[in-house]
Design a protein around this motif. Structure first.
Motif, mmCIF file in Angstrom:
data_model
loop_
_atom_site.group_PDB
_atom_site.id
_atom_site.type_symbol
_atom_site.label_atom_id
_atom_site.label_comp_id
_atom_site.label_asym_id
_atom_site.label_seq_id
_atom_site.Cartn_x
_atom_site.Cartn_y
_atom_site.Cartn_z
ATOM 1 N N GLY A 285 1.086 -1.073 -0.265
ATOM 2 C CA GLY A 285 0.332 0.237 0.294
ATOM 3 C C GLY A 285 0.817 1.251 0.127
ATOM 4 O O GLY A 285 1.914 0.752 -0.030
ATOM 5 N N ARG A 286 0.040 2.282 -0.079
ATOM 6 C CA ARG A 286 1.064 3.990 0.493
ATOM 7 C C ARG A 286 0.064 5.000 0.916
ATOM 8 O O ARG A 286 -1.011 3.852 0.938
ATOM 9 C CB ARG A 286 1.009 4.383 -1.113
ATOM 10 C CG ARG A 286 -0.089 4.591 -2.033
ATOM 11 C CD ARG A 286 0.369 5.141 -3.311
ATOM 12 N NE ARG A 286 -1.007 5.061 -4.061
ATOM 13 C CZ ARG A 286 -1.118 6.449 -3.889
ATOM 14 N NH1 ARG A 286 -0.801 7.186 -3.444
ATOM 15 N NH2 ARG A 286 -1.913 6.620 -5.591
ATOM 16 N N VAL A 287 0.182 5.885 1.460
ATOM 17 C CA VAL A 287 -0.191 7.052 1.885
ATOM 18 C C VAL A 287 -0.492 8.202 1.026
ATOM 19 O O VAL A 287 0.252 8.607 0.187
ATOM 20 C CB VAL A 287 0.653 7.235 3.411
ATOM 21 C CG1 VAL A 287 -0.172 8.987 3.542
ATOM 22 C CG2 VAL A 287 1.184 6.604 4.468
ATOM 23 N N SER A 288 -1.936 7.699 1.275
ATOM 24 C CA SER A 288 -2.336 8.748 0.105
ATOM 25 C C SER A 288 -2.958 10.394 0.606
ATOM 26 O O SER A 288 -3.259 10.501 1.853
ATOM 27 C CB SER A 288 -4.023 7.881 -0.351
ATOM 28 O OG SER A 288 -4.535 9.035 -1.514
ATOM 29 N N PRO A 289 -2.390 11.421 -0.074
ATOM 30 C CA PRO A 289 -2.753 12.754 0.254
ATOM 31 C C PRO A 289 -4.178 13.112 0.797
ATOM 32 O O PRO A 289 -5.065 12.505 -0.798
ATOM 33 C CB PRO A 289 -2.543 13.607 -0.616
ATOM 34 C CG PRO A 289 -2.098 12.751 -1.953
ATOM 35 C CD PRO A 289 -1.984 11.994 -1.809
ATOM 36 N N GLY A 290 -4.499 13.473 1.874
ATOM 37 C CA GLY A 290 -6.128 13.534 1.973
ATOM 38 C C GLY A 290 -6.485 14.877 1.921
ATOM 39 O O GLY A 290 -7.784 15.467 2.426
ATOM 40 N N ASN A 291 -5.555 15.953 0.824
ATOM 41 C CA ASN A 291 -6.055 17.342 1.136
ATOM 42 C C ASN A 291 -6.717 16.851 -0.635
ATOM 43 O O ASN A 291 -6.075 16.105 -1.138
ATOM 44 C CB ASN A 291 -5.600 18.342 1.819
ATOM 45 C CG ASN A 291 -3.956 17.751 0.495
ATOM 46 O OD1 ASN A 291 -3.717 17.225 -0.486
ATOM 47 N ND2 ASN A 291 -2.642 18.352 1.566
ATOM 48 N N GLY A 295 -10.217 15.656 0.005
ATOM 49 C CA GLY A 295 -10.653 15.819 0.818
ATOM 50 C C GLY A 295 -11.389 16.133 1.381
ATOM 51 O O GLY A 295 -12.719 15.857 -0.058
ATOM 52 N N ILE A 296 -12.051 15.841 2.148
ATOM 53 C CA ILE A 296 -13.503 16.271 2.369
ATOM 54 C C ILE A 296 -14.139 17.855 2.733
ATOM 55 O O ILE A 296 -13.364 18.250 4.446
ATOM 56 C CB ILE A 296 -13.836 15.398 4.019
ATOM 57 C CG1 ILE A 296 -13.459 13.827 4.179
ATOM 58 C CG2 ILE A 296 -15.666 15.307 4.572
ATOM 59 C CD1 ILE A 296 -13.947 13.350 4.716
ATOM 60 N N THR A 297 -14.448 18.080 2.317
ATOM 61 C CA THR A 297 -14.580 19.813 2.448
ATOM 62 C C THR A 297 -16.429 20.535 2.979
ATOM 63 O O THR A 297 -17.446 19.877 2.276
ATOM 64 C CB THR A 297 -14.671 20.667 1.140
ATOM 65 O OG1 THR A 297 -15.035 20.422 -0.091
ATOM 66 C CG2 THR A 297 -13.290 20.072 1.159
ATOM 67 N N VAL A 298 -16.502 21.495 3.172
ATOM 68 C CA VAL A 298 -18.189 21.745 3.541
ATOM 69 C C VAL A 298 -17.660 23.446 3.321
ATOM 70 O O VAL A 298 -16.959 23.743 3.326
ATOM 71 C CB VAL A 298 -18.118 21.912 5.343
ATOM 72 C CG1 VAL A 298 -19.236 22.652 5.562
ATOM 73 C CG2 VAL A 298 -17.712 20.634 6.097
ATOM 74 N N ARG A 299 -18.723 23.679 2.289
ATOM 75 C CA ARG A 299 -18.828 24.686 1.216
ATOM 76 C C ARG A 299 -20.522 24.943 1.742
ATOM 77 O O ARG A 299 -21.557 24.137 1.877
ATOM 78 C CB ARG A 299 -19.508 24.828 -0.093
ATOM 79 C CG ARG A 299 -17.649 24.150 -0.432
ATOM 80 C CD ARG A 299 -17.398 23.820 -1.912
ATOM 81 N NE ARG A 299 -15.990 23.415 -2.589
ATOM 82 C CZ ARG A 299 -15.868 22.136 -2.698
ATOM 83 N NH1 ARG A 299 -16.174 21.149 -2.621
ATOM 84 N NH2 ARG A 299 -14.373 22.122 -3.037
ATOM 85 N N GLY A 300 -20.494 26.572 1.754
ATOM 86 C CA GLY A 300 -22.333 27.018 1.701
ATOM 87 C C GLY A 300 -21.923 27.353 2.975
ATOM 88 O O GLY A 300 -23.202 28.175 3.344
ATOM 89 N N ASP A 301 -21.282 27.407 4.138
ATOM 90 C CA ASP A 301 -21.037 28.170 4.980
ATOM 91 C C ASP A 301 -20.992 29.773 5.319
ATOM 92 O O ASP A 301 -20.498 30.102 4.290
ATOM 93 C CB ASP A 301 -21.030 27.495 6.320
ATOM 94 C CG ASP A 301 -20.940 27.673 7.455
ATOM 95 O OD1 ASP A 301 -22.406 28.092 8.149
ATOM 96 O OD2 ASP A 301 -21.203 26.170 8.275
ATOM 97 N N LEU A 302 -20.569 29.919 6.179
ATOM 98 C CA LEU A 302 -20.538 31.752 6.314
ATOM 99 C C LEU A 302 -18.897 31.487 6.931
ATOM 100 O O LEU A 302 -18.827 30.835 7.121
ATOM 101 C CB LEU A 302 -21.314 32.050 7.902
ATOM 102 C CG LEU A 302 -23.195 32.066 8.447
ATOM 103 C CD1 LEU A 302 -22.939 32.787 8.949
ATOM 104 C CD2 LEU A 302 -23.148 33.298 6.418
ATOM 105 N N GLY A 303 -18.922 32.778 5.955
ATOM 106 C CA GLY A 303 -16.959 32.206 6.064
ATOM 107 C C GLY A 303 -16.461 31.328 5.157
ATOM 108 O O GLY A 303 -16.892 30.773 4.148
ATOM 109 N N ASN A 304 -15.138 31.055 5.293
ATOM 110 C CA ASN A 304 -15.048 29.990 4.332
ATOM 111 C C ASN A 304 -15.148 28.468 4.457
ATOM 112 O O ASN A 304 -15.357 28.145 5.344
ATOM 113 C CB ASN A 304 -12.977 30.547 4.500
ATOM 114 C CG ASN A 304 -12.324 31.933 4.247
ATOM 115 O OD1 ASN A 304 -13.401 32.979 3.487
ATOM 116 N ND2 ASN A 304 -11.514 32.224 5.616
#
Length: 414
Positions: A285-291, A295-304
């Motif tokens: 196996g290998r280590v995969s980048p998590g960004n 990545g898991i992102t949250v959009r649509g909220d107040l702020g960034n």
């Protein structure tokens, strides 16, 4: 070093301080550390209350010497094994002398001893020399005559010659940064034997530069076969000069303070990341980048936009021709051998499992330190529609060398 009152406290403990124990400059220093989450300083009716966070080590102030001890009972020689493992530096050899016992300077003496040993090896084998350009004035021609300087400064006279020479000298940045680190270690060390040895080996190095210049030089240095043997010494030098890895924490604000502070959660994350990387390599196996797009992102909220990023995202080969799978892992610097996993950590791991697992139930892993043993338990998260996830909670023996843990992780999880 002038006599200072030694104040000891453990991680997440607080101590009261009299108002006259902290100078205005000390207050500024501690507030700078507070902005980075290392300590918390608050005023109360009797003076000050200082609370340590998850950063351990020593900080030398004007009237106090603060020693923050870790909440885990990690022996000094074992801590050096983990620290060297996380930094990718060789662990200094065991010495029967005083070097590996912690004293009033705490972990600062350990890192100073590691730097000392590496520098002793370099001096014993001979410091690296390289060609250095010098502009000198001498009565005999040696090197190349600086015609312009001779004409403008000596007006054609030949009693003194302006020259440019290239001589092989030890006064190069490879050695100069170590001279700076050795002198920094001297200010942090009060044990007579260690201080004597540091002072003795420092005399073999060229003149020291400023800590800021040395750190800039360390960032510029590239290693070849000519200076590869300096890599370990430079690793320990960087740790001392940066005060434990927090880049110019106090210097950025123009405030000077001696200290060596180790952020333990960051150290634990670095150890776990390397453990998992080596485990994955043994199992295809290998280590995969998590960004980024992974990545898991949250959009649509107040702020960034906010993001969820596991400390390690392990990519494993599929079995029986199936697609490769992802296993998120998080390093927790907590005593989960004594306490149940917090609801916040369960929610966090559920999010990772839902975001990266391709099959049900989802899977995720918590890795925590466990002095004196190893442990593995499974948490099953159920819902009315069935099992949501299986969370693995594994404890890593902090009394064992990390390389001994790689095989156990593979047998336990893979």
């Amino acid at each position: 070093m002038p006599d200072r009152t030694v104040v000891r406290l453990a991680e997440y403990q607080s101590v009261p301080l009299d108002r006259d124990q902290l100078t205005p400059r000390d207050v500024d220093r501690l507030h700078a550390l507070q902005s980075h989450g290392c300590v918390t300083l608050s005023a109360d009716h009797s003076g000050w209350r200082l609370r340590a966070e998850s950063t351990v080590g020593v900080l030398v102030l004007d009237r106090l010497q603060l020693v923050v001890e870790p909440k885990f009972a990690i022996s000094s020689d074992r801590l050096m094994s983990w620290l060297g493992y996380a930094l990718g530096a060789p662990r200094p050899l065991w010495s029967p002398t005083r070097r590996w016992a912690t004293g009033p300077d705490g972990y600062a003496e350990l890192v100073a001893a590691a730097l000392l040993e590496q520098c002793e090896h370099l001096v014993r084998d001979g410091l690296r020399r390289d060609y250095v350009r010098r502009e000198t004035v001498e009565p005999i021609l040696r090197g190349r005559l600086d015609v312009a300087a001779q004409a403008l400064r000596r007006y054609g006279q030949l009693d003194r010659l302006h020259m440019r020479t290239f001589d092989r000298e030890a006064d190069i940045w490879d050695n100069r940064v170590l001279a700076t680190a050795l002198r920094t270690a001297l200010r942090l060390t009060i044990h007579p034997k260690l201080a004597h040895d540091l002072h003795g080996v420092a005399e073999a190095f060229p003149a020291a530069s400023s800590p800021t210049a040395a750190l800039e030089a360390l960032d510029r240095i590239r290693y070849t076969r000519l200076n590869a043997r300096y890599r370990a010494a430079h690793t320990w030098a960087r740790l001392l000069l940066r005060g434990g890895g927090m880049s110019d924490l106090l210097t950025d604000r123009g405030i000077a303070a001696d200290g060596l502070l180790l952020p333990m959660p960051a150290l634990w994350e670095a150890v776990v990341r390397r453990l998992v990387t080596e485990t994955a390599a043994l199992h295809g196996g290998r280590v995969s980048p998590g960004n980024g797009s992974a990545g898991i992102t949250v959009r649509g909220d107040l702020g960034n936009t906010s993001a969820f990023r596991p400390d390690v995202l392990l990519e494993l080969p599929g079995r029986n021709g199936s697609a490769r799978s992802l296993l998120p892992m998080d390093a927790k610097y907590k005593r989960y051998d004594r306490h149940r996993v917090s609801a916040a950590d369960v929610h966090q791991l559920l999010t990772y499992g839902a975001g990266y697992s391709s099959s049900a139930p989802a899977g995720a892993v918590i890795v925590h330190p466990l002095p004196g043993g190893r442990a593995h338990r499974r948490l099953k998260v159920d819902s009315p529609q069935g099992t949501l996830a299986t969370l693995h909670v594994i404890g890593i023996d902090t009394d064992a060398h990390p390389e001994q843990t790689v095989a156990w992780i593979g047998d336990t999880l893979l």
